[in-house]
Scaffold this motif. Structure first.
Motif, PDB file in Angstrom:
ATOM      1  N   VAL A  48      89.921  33.157 108.105  1.00 41.87           N
ATOM      2  CA  VAL A  48      89.256  33.221 109.414  1.00 41.87           C
ATOM      3  C   VAL A  48      88.624  34.597 109.628  1.00 41.87           C
ATOM      4  O   VAL A  48      89.017  35.581 109.022  1.00 41.87           O
ATOM      5  CB  VAL A  48      90.224  32.877 110.580  1.00 41.87           C
ATOM      6  CG1 VAL A  48      90.803  31.486 110.395  1.00 41.87           C
ATOM      7  CG2 VAL A  48      91.328  33.908 110.707  1.00 41.87           C
ATOM      8  N   ARG A 100      92.686  27.757 112.286  1.00 43.77           N
ATOM      9  CA  ARG A 100      92.155  26.728 111.380  1.00 43.77           C
ATOM     10  C   ARG A 100      92.594  25.333 111.777  1.00 43.77           C
ATOM     11  O   ARG A 100      92.170  24.348 111.178  1.00 43.77           O
ATOM     12  CB  ARG A 100      92.671  27.008 109.953  1.00 43.77           C
ATOM     13  CG  ARG A 100      91.686  27.740 109.090  1.00 43.77           C
ATOM     14  CD  ARG A 100      92.334  28.288 107.855  1.00 43.77           C
ATOM     15  NE  ARG A 100      92.946  27.265 107.008  1.00 43.77           N
ATOM     16  CZ  ARG A 100      93.384  27.511 105.771  1.00 43.77           C
ATOM     17  NH1 ARG A 100      93.261  28.719 105.262  1.00 43.77           N
ATOM     18  NH2 ARG A 100      93.940  26.573 105.063  1.00 43.77           N
ATOM     19  N   ILE A 133      89.254  31.715 101.389  1.00 41.79           N
ATOM     20  CA  ILE A 133      90.659  31.336 101.547  1.00 41.79           C
ATOM     21  C   ILE A 133      91.499  31.816 100.375  1.00 41.79           C
ATOM     22  O   ILE A 133      91.152  31.601  99.220  1.00 41.79           O
ATOM     23  CB  ILE A 133      90.790  29.801 101.652  1.00 41.79           C
ATOM     24  CG1 ILE A 133      90.351  29.365 103.033  1.00 41.79           C
ATOM     25  CG2 ILE A 133      92.220  29.362 101.394  1.00 41.79           C
ATOM     26  CD1 ILE A 133      90.582  27.914 103.283  1.00 41.79           C
ATOM     27  N   PRO A 140      83.075  28.012 107.437  1.00 37.92           N
ATOM     28  CA  PRO A 140      84.497  28.209 107.640  1.00 37.92           C
ATOM     29  C   PRO A 140      85.261  28.343 106.315  1.00 37.92           C
ATOM     30  O   PRO A 140      85.033  27.577 105.373  1.00 37.92           O
ATOM     31  CB  PRO A 140      84.950  26.992 108.418  1.00 37.92           C
ATOM     32  CG  PRO A 140      83.794  26.062 108.442  1.00 37.92           C
ATOM     33  CD  PRO A 140      82.589  26.764 107.949  1.00 37.92           C
ATOM     34  N   TRP A 141      86.127  29.336 106.304  1.00 32.80           N
ATOM     35  CA  TRP A 141      87.165  29.447 105.285  1.00 32.80           C
ATOM     36  C   TRP A 141      86.634  29.526 103.865  1.00 32.80           C
ATOM     37  O   TRP A 141      87.111  28.873 102.961  1.00 32.80           O
ATOM     38  CB  TRP A 141      88.165  28.292 105.435  1.00 32.80           C
ATOM     39  CG  TRP A 141      88.421  28.021 106.883  1.00 32.80           C
ATOM     40  CD1 TRP A 141      88.590  28.973 107.843  1.00 32.80           C
ATOM     41  CD2 TRP A 141      88.487  26.766 107.552  1.00 32.80           C
ATOM     42  NE1 TRP A 141      88.764  28.380 109.073  1.00 32.80           N
ATOM     43  CE2 TRP A 141      88.708  27.022 108.928  1.00 32.80           C
ATOM     44  CE3 TRP A 141      88.389  25.451 107.148  1.00 32.80           C
ATOM     45  CZ2 TRP A 141      88.823  26.005 109.878  1.00 32.80           C
ATOM     46  CZ3 TRP A 141      88.511  24.453 108.073  1.00 32.80           C
ATOM     47  CH2 TRP A 141      88.726  24.732 109.425  1.00 32.80           C
ATOM     48  N   THR A 143      93.892  33.626 105.430  1.00 31.59           N
ATOM     49  CA  THR A 143      93.718  32.193 105.684  1.00 31.59           C
ATOM     50  C   THR A 143      92.240  31.838 105.817  1.00 31.59           C
ATOM     51  O   THR A 143      91.899  30.685 105.995  1.00 31.59           O
ATOM     52  CB  THR A 143      94.446  31.739 106.975  1.00 31.59           C
ATOM     53  OG1 THR A 143      93.768  32.286 108.109  1.00 31.59           O
ATOM     54  CG2 THR A 143      95.900  32.165 106.988  1.00 31.59           C
ATOM     55  N   GLN A 159      87.565  34.808 115.094  1.00 34.42           N
ATOM     56  CA  GLN A 159      88.609  33.818 115.382  1.00 34.42           C
ATOM     57  C   GLN A 159      90.004  34.424 115.538  1.00 34.42           C
ATOM     58  O   GLN A 159      90.919  33.777 116.008  1.00 34.42           O
ATOM     59  CB  GLN A 159      88.672  32.795 114.242  1.00 34.42           C
ATOM     60  CG  GLN A 159      87.422  31.961 114.115  1.00 34.42           C
ATOM     61  CD  GLN A 159      87.326  31.387 112.722  1.00 34.42           C
ATOM     62  OE1 GLN A 159      87.100  32.103 111.759  1.00 34.42           O
ATOM     63  NE2 GLN A 159      87.518  30.090 112.613  1.00 34.42           N
ATOM     64  N   GLU A 189      95.647  24.136 111.386  1.00 34.01           N
ATOM     65  CA  GLU A 189      96.676  23.579 110.489  1.00 34.01           C
ATOM     66  C   GLU A 189      98.026  23.658 111.186  1.00 34.01           C
ATOM     67  O   GLU A 189      98.508  24.733 111.495  1.00 34.01           O
ATOM     68  CB  GLU A 189      96.694  24.364 109.175  1.00 34.01           C
ATOM     69  CG  GLU A 189      95.452  24.081 108.355  1.00 34.01           C
ATOM     70  CD  GLU A 189      95.668  24.353 106.878  1.00 34.01           C
ATOM     71  OE1 GLU A 189      96.818  24.312 106.413  1.00 34.01           O
ATOM     72  OE2 GLU A 189      94.660  24.617 106.205  1.00 34.01           O
TER      73      GLU A 189
END
Lengths: 304, 392, 303
Positions: B73, A89, B198, B194-195, B71, B22, A91
């Motif tokens: 991904v 990501r 989460i 994306p994400w 997270t 990912q 981070e």
């Protein structure tokens, strides 16, 4: 640093009161100080342990940073996944830690922990060591010291304590340290130091446990202090392979009069009630020898 | 778009690459290893931008995928057999955390004695973990199903992990042509927003896993998983239809029928045997038998309604199970019978256990087996226990 | 006695109610009851927190395995529990039942409400434990003398049966202390008569509702996550038996108490003095023990 100064530096609490930890819990005291040192941008992985219970019941939690509970043997691997996910990501400023008990560290989780260290996974592993399976009601672990009563060692444990900090140092990770919940500032400083190092960092914290060790709740801090002052528990750091004694442990080496006897430590706890006087004497001799060796090691590389 | 001649393992690896996964964490085990080896190559040569964590056990592989998936991904792993059994605890953990992790299971026996060849028992024994299980019959289907799996798993009404199963060696190590679609089409089919899922976010700190008392909501959270599985049935069908629209291929949705209309005996199976069953049906039809074949693609969620719909058309369903629960029999036969029981107009079910330990199942054996079933039907007989194919 | 006699124990973690309920089951069996059960309540709470345990006693084998909701007797081993939640403590208690209390202060007794026809018995279990040294890790094992009080109140088990149960349960060297505690309690238990207005209709049995904000499964997200808040287990101040009190005259504002508090229940006020958050302070006494100026004392928490 004094308590007053740290209050100014880190007033924020990340372990909130009203949790379900036992009265006088050494582990929550340690976690309080670890999180003060690490701050808000921290992610905790917590494999099965008291930590899964003392945070409180769904839908509330006592921990105000992300706190991910996982199965017993899975802590370091789950942390590896989080580190990898955050990397994917992009981070970069989040610290990932694993907060595990001694059973999760020395016994069921040791393979996963060793794997993560071999990969030099970028995280800090904290073992809070209350020297038995306390969450299940005090059964022996690989980290239970010799002589200690547990429900599975009713006559006292015959075998000694597994030395996890040295095992981790043998992985040649950049930072290994020991601490104790009775020395919050020592723990705070070491955690802050660990935070800025990259790679696997390992901090092993002795956290006295009133119900498991059989002492009054008000003595939690005192018992941990006796562990250090008697030399039963050493505070040190191994930075890039070089061994450094920490101030509280160096103090008892340099000033033998500041040392307390092993007997004082043993007798303060109900769990050692089955230990005989001759065994205490032998233990004292072992500790004396250990301290002599440690004095020679101070400041030197630990491995060839 | 191009057609490559690939092993089943490499077909899966190509799909993972095109899904723009990912995070990958794996531990080697035969016959799965080819998947991760190929993925490592893709990462090395820059074709795939993914974090690869080579862990020290399958338990850790799933734990790492759980961590990464938390997270947000897109995550992948592969295993089989003892590796899957060793992973079992975390397999539960992944689904109960509702993480859209995709895992290829290259089906292999569980020892002892050591045997590395094909059997479905490894994934069947993960039946109750709350994972969607899709079984594939050939290389192209394995490739296509990986892409479909991400679409289904990441659907907000589903949020469950998926096992994409292919038999070891029979599919993993053989080569067949695989049509590789254009990357843009894949990106459009499973866009990686994306994400979306989460759970770990330092600005919105939560604790996951907190104890729930018996009087709290644990029971309801398990009920929600069951509902998500039920929802997945429709999503798998829709996804499969969308897939056909984009890529022009259809492997069946939850089940695939082959000449089932007007069939007196239908052969039900999973995996490579289901492909082969179509050939057997053609042979039998040429000889004048009213035969049909039915492929079970989704073992979880179990497509009860679909199976009943097909069952109504026939007099007998013959099940070949490449797995065995000693003391009961094959899993597909057991579950099929449970699905049919109590409904009107349901056919006889005959059960056969075959191909354990990678024992080859030939076309001739499948044909003869079906002829046996036709005989029972013609004579008005009843089922008489498990048929052990080729028992010596 | 007809049917099943059900008992609910109220205590705090560490006071021995789970052990005592097992001993009661053994004693009742010794007494000739064929059906006996002891049921621990398994919760997240730890030492000091309120917990419950249950018994069933019957002349016939017991086939029920669910929890106890409508007890015939309630035993409260820690009086602070009663003063905090008397309606919780007597919930479900049947008419003509028994309430057996440890050393309730007169003000507790005067505000007590019980179902009609109930008999209330009182014993000073705390003093008995202190006198006999019946303590483990600093906590009085109050539930043991309460067995004697229960025997006196209900006449269901004899002292002899309890004594035999103790012998089968404990190692030889601790039998005498436990038996003495039961005997002392038995002979000093007295019945208390409440004023007529203190007797009411029974509070109906209820299943506990712990999370009032969730009503239905449709309120739930797919993934159960918990949000940070103080009191994740409730107001843990009620675990406390002794409360730390800071003497500002002696306090040097060194903040050792704040530093060492395992609960993070000590704040610092604008003058730099420590301020104890009594809503959550569990009363462990670490601050009292660590204060270099002895400015903190632990006082019995009357609440």
């Amino acid at each position: 640093m004094s308590a007053k100064k740290v209050f100014q530096e880190a007033p924020e609490e990340y372990v909130l009161p009203g949790n379900s930890a036992c009265q006088g819990c050494g582990s929550t005291l340690a976690l309080r100080w670890v999180l003060k040192a690490l701050g808000k941008k921290t992610v905790i992985v917590n494999p099965a342990s008291c930590g899964c219970v003392y945070v409180g019941l769904y839908p509330r939690t006592a921990i105000s940073v992300p706190y991910i509970q996982v199965a017993f043997a899975a802590g370091p691997a789950a942390a590896s996944g989080i580190v990898g996910g955050l990397e994917a990501r992009g981070e970069k400023d989040v610290t990932v830690i694993c907060w595990a008990g001694d059973g999760g560290t020395a016994d069921i989780g040791v393979s996963s922990l060793s794997g993560s260290a071999e990969r030099n996974t970028n995280y800090i592993y904290f073992c809070y060591d209350n020297e038995a399976y306390m969450n299940t009601g005090t059964q022996r672990s690989g980290s239970t010291p010799a002589g200690a009563w547990t429900t599975t060692t009713p006559m006292g444990k015959k075998e000694g304590k597994k030395d996890m900090a040295l095992i981790m140092a043998a992985h040649r990770i950049p930072y290994v340290a020991t601490s104790c919940s009775s020395y919050p500032l020592d723990l705070y400083d070491k955690t802050k130091k660990a935070k800025i190092i990259k790679g696997t960092r390992y901090i092993h914290i002795l956290t006295p446990c009133p119900p498991g060790w059989r002492f009054d709740t008000e003595l939690t801090v005192k018992i941990g202090r006796l562990a250090v002052q008697s030399g039963m528990w050493l505070l040190y750091e191994i930075e890039n392979g070089v061994f450094h004694l920490s101030a509280p442990s160096r103090k008892i080496l340099e000033n033998p009069e500041k040392r307390v006897s092993v007997r004082d430590y043993i007798k303060a706890q109900g769990r050692f009630r089955v230990v005989r006087e001759d065994e205490i004497k032998r233990l004292q001799e072992t500790i004396d020898e250990k301290l002599e060796k440690v004095a020679e090691l101070d400041g030197k590389p630990l491995f060839f | 778009m191009e057609t490559l001649i690939l092993t089943g393992n490499h077909a899966v690896a190509y799909a993972v690459k095109m899904a723009r996964v990912q995070f990958i964490s794996c531990y080697p085990i035969t016959p799965q290893t080819g998947i991760v080896e190929k993925l490592s190559d893709f990462i090395l040569n820059g074709e795939l931008e993914a974090v690869f964590v080579p862990v020290e056990s399958e338990h850790s592989a799933m734990a790492a995928c759980i961590g990464a998936s938390l997270t947000g991904v897109r995550t992948f792993t592969a295993t089989c057999s003892h590796g899957l059994a060793y992973m079992h605890e975390m397999v539960h953990w992944a689904s109960a955390t509702r993480l859209p992790i995709i895992m290829a299971v290259v089906n292999r026996t569980i020892g002892p004695p050591w045997n590395i060849w094909a059997e479905h028992g490894d994934s069947i024994s993960q039946r109750d973990t709350g994972w969607i299980q899709l079984y594939t019959s050939n290389h192209q289907e394995a490739f296509d199903t990986v892409l479909q799996a991400y679409k289904v798993a990441e659907d907000p009404d589903v949020l469950l992990p998926v096992m994409v199963c292919l038999e070891g060696f029979v599919l993993s190590h053989t080569v067949q042509p695989v049509v590789i679609p254009n990357q843009e089409d894949v990106d459009a089919f499973i866009p990686h927003e994306p994400w979306k899922h989460i759970i770990i976010d330092v600005d919105n700190p939560i604790t996951h896993g907190n104890l729930q008392m018996p009087e709290d909501w644990f029971y309801e959270f398990r009920f929600l998983m069951h509902r998500a599985m039920e929802a997945a049935k429709e999503k798998i069908v829709r996804c499969s239809k969308d897939f056909e629209k984009t890529f022009g291929r259809n492997h069946g949705h939850l089940v695939e029928e082959y000449k089932c209309d007007g069939a007196d005996v239908i052969l039900l199976s999973m995996g490579s045997l289901a492909d082969q069953a179509k050939v057997a049906v053609d042979v039998l039809r040429d000889e004048g038998y009213k035969a049909g074949a039915l492929k079970l693609r989704a073992f979880r969620p179990f497509p009860e309604e679909e199976l009943r719909r097909v069952a109504k058309k026939t007099k007998c369903i013959l099940v070949i199970d490449r797995n065995l629960s000693p003391g009961k029999g094959g899993a597909v036969a057991s579950e099929l019978k449970a699905a049919l029981y109590g409904f009107k107009g349901m056919p006889m079910v005959l059960e056969c256990v075959a191909g354990l330990g990678g024992r080859d199942v030939t076309l001739e054996e499948e044909v003869n087996l079906m002829k046996q079933a036709f005989k029972v039907v013609e004579e008005g007989g009843e089922p008489s226990g498990i048929i052990w194919l080729g028992l010596k | 006695m007809n049917g099943i006699f059900e008992v609910r124990w109220h205590g705090r973690g560490g006071q021995g109610i789970v052990t005592a309920s097992k001993i009661l089951a053994i004693a009742a069996f010794n007494e000739g009851f064929v059906g006996v059960q002891s049921i621990p309540w398994i919760g997240a709470e730890r030492r000091g927190a309120q917990i419950e345990a249950y018994n069933r006693i019957s002349y016939a084998p017991i086939l029920l395995h669910s929890q106890v909701y409508a007890p015939n007797a309630v035993i409260v081993v820690d009086q602070s529990i009663l003063s905090e939640n008397s309606s919780t403590t007597i919930r479900g208690l049947k008419k003509n039942g028994f309430l057996v209390l440890n050393a309730a202060h007169s003000n507790v007794l005067s505000s007590l409400r019980v179902p009609e026809g109930c008999s209330v018995y009182v014993v000073d279990a705390t003093s008995i434990c202190l006198e006999l040294g019946l303590q483990v890790a600093g906590l009085e094992i109050l539930a043991i003398p309460m067995l004697g009080a229960f025997a006196k109140a209900t006449d269901l088990v004899s002292i002899k049966s309890l004594e035999n149960a103790i012998k089968s349960f404990f190692e030889a060297d601790s039998v005498k202390k436990n038996v003495d505690a039961i005997l002392k309690a038995y002979w000093s238990t007295r019945k208390v008569h409440l004023k007529p207005e203190q007797y009411l209709s029974p509070i109906p049995p209820s299943k506990p509702v712990r999370i009032p904000e969730i009503h239905h499964w449709t309120d739930l997200p797919p993934v159960p996550t918990s949000t940070p808040s103080k009191g994740s287990i409730g107001k843990t101040g009620d675990w406390r038996t002794h409360k730390p009190v800071v003497d500002r005259e002696k306090c040097s504002k060194c903040l050792f108490c704040w530093m060492y508090c395992p609960e993070a229940a000590i704040n610092v006020d604008s003058d730099g003095f420590p301020e104890i958050d009594y809503d959550y302070c569990k009363g462990c006494g670490v601050c009292f023990n660590e204060c270099p100026r002895e400015a903190i004392s632990m006082l019995v928490d009357e609440k």
